[in-house]
Design a protein around this motif. Sequence first.
Motif, PDB file in Angstrom:
ATOM      1  N   ASP A 227       0.817  -1.225   0.000  1.00 50.57           N
ATOM      2  CA  ASP A 227       0.000   0.000   0.000  1.00 50.57           C
ATOM      3  C   ASP A 227       0.846   1.268   0.000  1.00 50.57           C
ATOM      4  OD1 ASP A 227       1.006  -0.286   2.520  1.00 50.57           O
ATOM      5  OD2 ASP A 227      -0.892  -0.039   3.573  1.00 50.57           O
ATOM      6  N   VAL A 228       2.150   1.140  -0.270  1.00 49.73           N
ATOM      7  CA  VAL A 228       3.019   2.309  -0.440  1.00 49.73           C
ATOM      8  C   VAL A 228       3.751   2.168  -1.764  1.00 49.73           C
ATOM      9  CG1 VAL A 228       3.319   2.762   2.022  1.00 49.73           C
ATOM     10  CG2 VAL A 228       4.887   1.204   0.858  1.00 49.73           C
ATOM     11  N   SER A 229       4.249   3.290  -2.264  1.00 47.89           N
ATOM     12  CA  SER A 229       4.831   3.298  -3.613  1.00 47.89           C
ATOM     13  C   SER A 229       6.309   2.958  -3.632  1.00 47.89           C
ATOM     14  CB  SER A 229       4.595   4.660  -4.264  1.00 47.89           C
ATOM     15  OG  SER A 229       3.219   4.884  -4.448  1.00 47.89           O
ATOM     16  N   GLY A 230       6.742   2.119  -2.705  1.00 48.52           N
ATOM     17  CA  GLY A 230       8.135   1.701  -2.700  1.00 48.52           C
ATOM     18  C   GLY A 230       8.766   1.888  -1.342  1.00 48.52           C
ATOM     19  N   MET A 231      10.054   1.561  -1.260  1.00 47.48           N
ATOM     20  CA  MET A 231      10.804   1.838  -0.043  1.00 47.48           C
ATOM     21  C   MET A 231      10.998   3.347   0.053  1.00 47.48           C
ATOM     22  SD  MET A 231      13.632  -1.222   0.221  1.00 47.48           S
ATOM     23  CE  MET A 231      13.683  -1.206   2.014  1.00 47.48           C
ATOM     24  N   MET A 232      10.945   3.863   1.253  1.00 44.62           N
ATOM     25  CA  MET A 232      11.012   5.305   1.465  1.00 44.62           C
ATOM     26  C   MET A 232      12.325   5.672   2.151  1.00 44.62           C
ATOM     27  SD  MET A 232       7.868   6.130   0.410  1.00 44.62           S
ATOM     28  CE  MET A 232       7.344   7.687   1.103  1.00 44.62           C
ATOM     29  N   THR A 233      12.714   6.924   1.973  1.00 44.60           N
ATOM     30  CA  THR A 233      13.925   7.409   2.632  1.00 44.60           C
ATOM     31  C   THR A 233      13.778   7.411   4.146  1.00 44.60           C
ATOM     32  OG1 THR A 233      13.088   9.651   2.233  1.00 44.60           O
ATOM     33  CG2 THR A 233      14.756   8.816   0.716  1.00 44.60           C
ATOM     34  N   ALA A 234      12.557   7.374   4.638  1.00 43.07           N
ATOM     35  CA  ALA A 234      12.277   7.253   6.076  1.00 43.07           C
ATOM     36  C   ALA A 234      10.823   6.846   6.225  1.00 43.07           C
ATOM     37  CB  ALA A 234      12.556   8.560   6.806  1.00 43.07           C
ATOM     38  N   ASP A 235      10.451   6.464   7.426  1.00 41.13           N
ATOM     39  CA  ASP A 235       9.067   6.084   7.712  1.00 41.13           C
ATOM     40  C   ASP A 235       8.164   7.305   7.501  1.00 41.13           C
ATOM     41  OD1 ASP A 235       6.624   5.343   8.793  1.00 41.13           O
ATOM     42  OD2 ASP A 235       7.501   4.299  10.501  1.00 41.13           O
ATOM     43  N   PRO A 236       7.249   7.267   6.520  1.00 43.55           N
ATOM     44  CA  PRO A 236       6.404   8.433   6.240  1.00 43.55           C
ATOM     45  C   PRO A 236       5.474   8.803   7.390  1.00 43.55           C
ATOM     46  CG  PRO A 236       5.650   6.511   5.004  1.00 43.55           C
ATOM     47  CD  PRO A 236       6.956   6.131   5.630  1.00 43.55           C
ATOM     48  N   ARG A 237       5.275   7.877   8.341  1.00 42.83           N
ATOM     49  CA  ARG A 237       4.472   8.207   9.523  1.00 42.83           C
ATOM     50  C   ARG A 237       5.234   9.134  10.460  1.00 42.83           C
ATOM     51  NH1 ARG A 237       3.344   2.126  11.182  1.00 42.83           N
ATOM     52  NH2 ARG A 237       5.577   2.187  10.734  1.00 42.83           N
ATOM     53  N   LEU A 238       6.545   9.151  10.322  1.00 40.54           N
ATOM     54  CA  LEU A 238       7.383  10.015  11.154  1.00 40.54           C
ATOM     55  C   LEU A 238       7.864  11.243  10.405  1.00 40.54           C
ATOM     56  CD1 LEU A 238       9.671   7.356  12.933  1.00 40.54           C
ATOM     57  CD2 LEU A 238       7.528   8.355  13.750  1.00 40.54           C
ATOM     58  N   VAL A 239       8.122  11.088   9.114  1.00 37.01           N
ATOM     59  CA  VAL A 239       8.699  12.169   8.304  1.00 37.01           C
ATOM     60  C   VAL A 239       7.751  12.494   7.163  1.00 37.01           C
ATOM     61  CG1 VAL A 239      10.678  12.882   6.912  1.00 37.01           C
ATOM     62  CG2 VAL A 239      11.022  11.375   8.877  1.00 37.01           C
ATOM     63  N   SER A 240       7.167  13.670   7.220  1.00 38.10           N
ATOM     64  CA  SER A 240       6.178  14.042   6.198  1.00 38.10           C
ATOM     65  C   SER A 240       6.815  14.213   4.817  1.00 38.10           C
ATOM     66  CB  SER A 240       5.461  15.333   6.604  1.00 38.10           C
ATOM     67  OG  SER A 240       6.387  16.395   6.763  1.00 38.10           O
ATOM     68  N   ASN A 241       8.113  14.524   4.766  1.00 38.38           N
ATOM     69  CA  ASN A 241       8.795  14.747   3.492  1.00 38.38           C
ATOM     70  C   ASN A 241       9.545  13.518   2.995  1.00 38.38           C
ATOM     71  OD1 ASN A 241       7.953  17.434   3.345  1.00 38.38           O
ATOM     72  ND2 ASN A 241       9.680  18.146   4.549  1.00 38.38           N
ATOM     73  N   ALA A 242       9.242  12.349   3.559  1.00 40.02           N
ATOM     74  CA  ALA A 242       9.906  11.128   3.107  1.00 40.02           C
ATOM     75  C   ALA A 242       9.649  10.908   1.619  1.00 40.02           C
ATOM     76  CB  ALA A 242       9.415   9.927   3.913  1.00 40.02           C
ATOM     77  N   LYS A 243      10.674  10.441   0.909  1.00 47.66           N
ATOM     78  CA  LYS A 243      10.592  10.271  -0.549  1.00 47.66           C
ATOM     79  C   LYS A 243      10.736   8.799  -0.907  1.00 47.66           C
ATOM     80  CE  LYS A 243      13.042  14.704  -1.084  1.00 47.66           C
ATOM     81  NZ  LYS A 243      13.207  14.939   0.359  1.00 47.66           N
ATOM     82  N   VAL A 244      10.176   8.438  -2.047  1.00 50.19           N
ATOM     83  CA  VAL A 244      10.333   7.075  -2.550  1.00 50.19           C
ATOM     84  C   VAL A 244      11.751   6.910  -3.083  1.00 50.19           C
ATOM     85  CG1 VAL A 244       9.572   5.406  -4.279  1.00 50.19           C
ATOM     86  CG2 VAL A 244       7.895   6.847  -3.114  1.00 50.19           C
ATOM     87  N   ILE A 245      12.389   5.809  -2.730  1.00 53.54           N
ATOM     88  CA  ILE A 245      13.719   5.488  -3.263  1.00 53.54           C
ATOM     89  C   ILE A 245      13.521   4.793  -4.598  1.00 53.54           C
ATOM     90  CG2 ILE A 245      15.855   4.231  -2.847  1.00 53.54           C
ATOM     91  CD1 ILE A 245      15.090   4.255   0.169  1.00 53.54           C
ATOM     92  N   SER A 246      14.019   5.377  -5.663  1.00 54.68           N
ATOM     93  CA  SER A 246      13.764   4.812  -6.993  1.00 54.68           C
ATOM     94  C   SER A 246      14.561   3.539  -7.235  1.00 54.68           C
ATOM     95  CB  SER A 246      14.093   5.842  -8.077  1.00 54.68           C
ATOM     96  OG  SER A 246      15.454   6.248  -7.969  1.00 54.68           O
ATOM     97  N   GLU A 247      15.840   3.525  -6.810  1.00 52.58           N
ATOM     98  CA  GLU A 247      16.689   2.358  -7.004  1.00 52.58           C
ATOM     99  C   GLU A 247      17.534   2.131  -5.763  1.00 52.58           C
ATOM    100  OE1 GLU A 247      19.090   3.011 -10.419  1.00 52.58           O
ATOM    101  OE2 GLU A 247      17.478   2.614 -11.843  1.00 52.58           O
ATOM    102  N   ILE A 248      17.775   0.871  -5.448  1.00 51.52           N
ATOM    103  CA  ILE A 248      18.548   0.553  -4.257  1.00 51.52           C
ATOM    104  C   ILE A 248      19.181  -0.822  -4.449  1.00 51.52           C
ATOM    105  CG2 ILE A 248      16.553  -0.465  -3.082  1.00 51.52           C
ATOM    106  CD1 ILE A 248      17.592   0.679  -0.468  1.00 51.52           C
ATOM    107  N   SER A 249      20.347  -1.030  -3.876  1.00 49.35           N
ATOM    108  CA  SER A 249      21.006  -2.332  -4.009  1.00 49.35           C
ATOM    109  C   SER A 249      20.401  -3.329  -3.031  1.00 49.35           C
ATOM    110  CB  SER A 249      22.511  -2.186  -3.736  1.00 49.35           C
ATOM    111  OG  SER A 249      22.740  -1.928  -2.355  1.00 49.35           O
ATOM    112  N   TYR A 250      20.660  -4.613  -3.280  1.00 44.08           N
ATOM    113  CA  TYR A 250      20.202  -5.649  -2.368  1.00 44.08           C
ATOM    114  C   TYR A 250      20.721  -5.399  -0.954  1.00 44.08           C
ATOM    115  CZ  TYR A 250      18.897  -8.701  -6.322  1.00 44.08           C
ATOM    116  OH  TYR A 250      18.310  -9.236  -7.431  1.00 44.08           O
ATOM    117  N   GLN A 251      22.030  -5.068  -0.876  1.00 45.39           N
ATOM    118  CA  GLN A 251      22.647  -4.897   0.443  1.00 45.39           C
ATOM    119  C   GLN A 251      22.018  -3.741   1.211  1.00 45.39           C
ATOM    120  OE1 GLN A 251      24.272  -5.233  -2.433  1.00 45.39           O
ATOM    121  NE2 GLN A 251      25.365  -7.187  -2.210  1.00 45.39           N
TER     122      GLN A 251
END
Length: 813
Positions: A227-251
Amino acid sequence: MKVLKFGGTSVAHASAILKVENIIKKESSDDKIVVVVSALHNVTDTLIKAAELASVADESYLQFIKGLEEKHLNLVKELIPISGQSSWLSFVKKHFNDIEDLCNGIFILGEFTARIKDKITSYGEFLSSRIIAARLQFQGLDSSWMNAAEYIRTDNRYTHAKVDFEVTERNLKNYFEKNQSQITLVPGFIANDENGNATTLGRGGSDYTASVFASVLNAHELQIWTDVSGMMTADPRLVSNAKVISEISYQEAMELSHFGAKVLYPPTIQPVMIQNIDLRIKNTFEAEAPGTLISQHLKPQDQQIAVGISNMSNIVLLTLEGGGMVGVPGISAKLFQCLSHQNINVILITQSSSEHSITIAISEKDAYQAESAINSAFEDDLKLQRINPLKMESGLSVIALVGENMKSRSGVSAKMFGCLGNNGINIRAIAQGSSEKNISIVISEKDTRKAVNILHEEFFESEVKQAHLYICGTGNVGTKLIQQIYSQNGYLNENLSVNLRIAGLSNSRKMAFSNQGIPEDRYKDALENGETSSASQFTKELISRNLRNSVFIDLTASPEIPEIYEDLLKKSVNIVACNKIAAASDFESYKKLKDLAKKHNCKFFFETNVGAGLPIIGTINDLIRSGDRILSIQAVLSGTLNFVFNHYDGSTPFSEVVARAQKEGYTEPDPRLDLAGTDVARKILILAREAGYTLQFDEIKNTGFLPEECMQGNVEHFYQMLLKYESHFKTLFDEARKQGKILKYVAEFENGKAKVGLQHIAPENDLYHLYGKDNIVILKTLRYSEQPLVVKGAGAGAEVTASGVFADIIRSI
């Protein structure tokens, strides 16, 4: 082949499942797909709740089962055509009868084992997948249902079973060699041990099921739909300006998920990482959004230091320490082995280089079990006092800053710890892996929101720094300051990368707060409709909100407000004070506040205590910091008194000139505070202290000019007395005029001594040509000994005072 997994929120109700159906149609149009589904939203938790109630002989478990049954029956009615509903309604009823029978057994035995827990919770995915598979078949799609439990083999560690990949791979490959359906619907989370008993793969195990299928079938992509558009730079419940991470490595994804990024179950990544299969996280309710791609084949991201921040709450620190640990091999192994035997996961480890102590972080739910296991394992060492009693600290959180580019990048830790320290956040433990992809810290849980926002701002929103202002006092100066903040915020955003947010307002009657900022057009209404105000309550509310970059602004003349400064500084809240009382109090109190600000990495500014918006204190500070020394100060420091004596010529009563000064906003509400010289004495005291001298208020010689009767009674009586003593004031004026001089109320400091009083000023004196409400400060220093340094300008008025406060606010953040 692609594998798609849909979580509980994606299949929460019929309308959500219809969205899932559309996604399945699209993804299966040119490729075979395996679709793994979770139980309907909250079903697993409710099944556990029902069983727990049954185990304590609470008959309300039947209501929970009935509610779940109705939920599934309604889903059948909404998704399956009427012609096909009968058999599926019977199917649901049959299996809920089975669930009820299991709970009845638990009720009778009073026992709810891990094995029974797996059996009961397995029904959630089983039912949801069967109903959704039926829906797809009734829609004419080339689909089939597969019972994952029959093909995924695990050990018998119930509730968190381990997959036997060799057997599972053989089973799955055999199945898919025979099954040629375009769409295969699979229940997630569930499996069987070698004896055919139901097992589960841990909470979040549906993700893992999908990953196992993708790995075994060598799919070219695994999609996790949530129900979210991807992994976020932070928990959007805590950070209103959290952004979707477009690409990220497995690690990076593994680090974020391990430390609390709940969008992905941590074990999910390992199977697909081994096979180099791309994993994409997508939003069921925004299907066109690109989501987050987790892959080994990413373009280098040279600029971004970190990719995200994750956090875990309800953490406990356990510290094992003692002299008997130093140089003794096997202590760590013994510690981790005893925890492993209890299936306790260690989240974070840190050890002193002296080997004197080991600190680990674990989940709060495992704390007492861990304590018991450790005490048992080290029983002999504890008895012989080779090791100290285990130390346990609760109410903590782990925060992790994650990023591949942190590797070998100098200054990341300093930046992280610096911004947290400047906001008064104490770090209880630190861990950094040798890979340098992650810096983890343990802090108080109450600071979690603040810390995550600070780090997010520092590493992902560095273009704009958010400050939260708490303004106490909304009179003339306060009103002007609020107007200036609102009107200037755009400029500050663009040119200084600063955004000011008025998070709290208070006057003598009311106070109002808003973490998102009080809007310009509503601040008066917000205050009027606020709660009853008090200095202590305002402070408690400010501290409890615990917002980053907080600045408390005292625009009052109240003696009560400075009493809260100490509490605020101890919480690293910056203070900007127009109120002179704190800086002019006894020297020990003044020094304590200055030292507290230094100790807690915050600012205590009070430039407007002297000269309104004139840069007098700042100039003295700069001179002292650069190695100069103040030798003497001569100044006219009262805009009020300067205005009065510039306008009094004996033709208009002195009382009328004072009344005019008060009307134009140049005096305190009680003008005697200005005319008695008390205010000037405080100002020269503050300047002397800032120049590095130890001076008390009662050491300042104050030669007043007001008759004693003027100081008695109220303000109305004061004006009556001014009129009564008009001849006194005219005499003062005439004596100066006879000598060709004018009257100025002067403050002087030299050789460690200060005095204030009315003086006759000759035309050649620098103080002579001082008009209106202007102030002047003449500084003689080691460097400015022959030609003194002069600061001159308007020293009173709401507009200039507010601008001086504003400048202090900007300097403080």
